[in-house]
Design a protein around this motif. Sequence first.
Motif, PDB file in Angstrom:
ATOM      1  N   VAL A 138       0.836  -1.205   0.000  1.00  0.00           N
ATOM      2  CA  VAL A 138       0.000   0.000   0.000  1.00  0.00           C
ATOM      3  C   VAL A 138       0.869   1.252   0.000  1.00  0.00           C
ATOM      4  CG1 VAL A 138      -1.684   1.313   1.325  1.00  0.00           C
ATOM      5  CG2 VAL A 138      -1.927  -1.162   1.126  1.00  0.00           C
ATOM      6  N   ASP A 139       1.962   1.211   0.752  1.00  0.00           N
ATOM      7  CA  ASP A 139       2.847   2.380   0.836  1.00  0.00           C
ATOM      8  C   ASP A 139       3.571   2.664  -0.474  1.00  0.00           C
ATOM      9  OD1 ASP A 139       2.121   2.685   3.475  1.00  0.00           O
ATOM     10  OD2 ASP A 139       3.829   1.540   4.243  1.00  0.00           O
ATOM     11  N   ASP A 140       3.710   1.642  -1.336  1.00  0.00           N
ATOM     12  CA  ASP A 140       4.397   1.827  -2.611  1.00  0.00           C
ATOM     13  C   ASP A 140       3.543   2.559  -3.644  1.00  0.00           C
ATOM     14  OD1 ASP A 140       6.757   0.505  -1.885  1.00  0.00           O
ATOM     15  OD2 ASP A 140       5.881  -1.451  -2.344  1.00  0.00           O
ATOM     16  N   LEU A 141       2.234   2.448  -3.517  1.00  0.00           N
ATOM     17  CA  LEU A 141       1.344   2.906  -4.589  1.00  0.00           C
ATOM     18  C   LEU A 141       1.502   4.395  -4.922  1.00  0.00           C
ATOM     19  CD1 LEU A 141      -1.942   0.915  -3.837  1.00  0.00           C
ATOM     20  CD2 LEU A 141       0.111   0.207  -5.074  1.00  0.00           C
ATOM     21  N   PRO A 142       1.508   5.305  -3.931  1.00  0.00           N
ATOM     22  CA  PRO A 142       1.633   6.729  -4.294  1.00  0.00           C
ATOM     23  C   PRO A 142       2.915   7.056  -5.050  1.00  0.00           C
ATOM     24  CG  PRO A 142       0.855   6.492  -2.034  1.00  0.00           C
ATOM     25  CD  PRO A 142       1.287   5.127  -2.487  1.00  0.00           C
TER      26      PRO A 142
END
Length: 409
Positions: free
Chosen positions: A173-177
């Motif tokens: 989730v943290d990679d998406l942005p």
Amino acid sequence: MTGDVHAAVVRAHRTEWARIVAGLTRRFGDLDVAEEAAAEAFATAVERWPADGVPPSPGAWLTTTANRKAIDRIRRELKRDDKQREARMMYDDDPPEPVGAIDDERLRLIFTCCHPALAMESRVALTLRMVGGLTMPEIARAFLVQEAAMGQRITRAKAKIKAARIPYRVPSVDDLPRRVSGVLAVLYLVFNEGYLASGEDTDPVRQELTAEAIRLTRLIRGLLPDDGEVAGLLALMLLTEARRAARVSAGQLVTLAEQDRGAWDAELIAEGHRVVRERLSSGVAPGRYQILAAINAVHTSAPDVRDTDWGQIVALYDQLVRIDSSPIVALNRAVAVAELDGPEVALAAVDRLGDRLDRYHAYHATRAELLRRLGRSAPARDAYDRAISLAGNTAETAYLTRRRDQLRP
């Protein structure tokens, strides 16, 4: 007969192997695929020619067969992961590997390939090649570069991944942005290729590409609901896709000014307008896709082309130029300026872009139309000829040819 066929295959191998492999490598960007496809084509020749006879043009036969083999191989590779996962689910007692934040297989692969360690253009080009389903010529045309240059760019990206040992891991989730900008660029180019295909051997409009780009963008919006550019790209796609049914008629491109607006998809337009209004009301400064969506909202709000608010469109382009100074944005702004300030002002702006857009067919098509409006038939004809020579889409070529042939001597 068998001896003659064997001799023909040997001669063809000696004269055609290098040419076929080089051509496939340029097209598909992968030497391994090229060599294996060429080998399969020669193996097929050994099997088929004794029964069917040596074709009149062995080189052309082998090239066509090798191209088909390469396409089949790439399609198998794209489906392999899905099949392996299904097999593990059916026969493997071990629990399935976690899929991270993204359930959709295709979208997960795109996020995985759009690694931030690569330069933006490299990660987008590599992802288009590996996952997006676009061929090397299509990707090169999207970036306005030669096929050889694009092939080298993708090769360098692969080499960097290998040398730096960049891990292809499922994004969290943290990679998406950090990866979403590259993913949006990939989906935007896939959508554009579908809405107006650049190749001569494809349908002018490829709905399977536009539909998939919209589907994946909807999924990203579910993952990142507060990202304005995700919403902007979705709105842009919806408002553009709404005009698809009116885009081509009788094998010819139909320009926005000439389209039957009654054939536009009212439901998609309403959804696109709703998303644009939501972003405008957020109070956050819009990004590139949001401004492009707003421009399309102005176009699709006008019941007739004569009702178009060109002043608002030029103002939006002025805003876009401040964050995206690309020559294509400047070219599109000039088209709007022509409606507001006249073709002579617009032509002066277009001519300043010639050094950077000389290989872009839309640049020459725009010049041709402006020259036509100014009554300058001879240079307009030359500009149409140049646009026709560069345009790959058959519907666009037919439209430009008709416009050229309508010029007065």
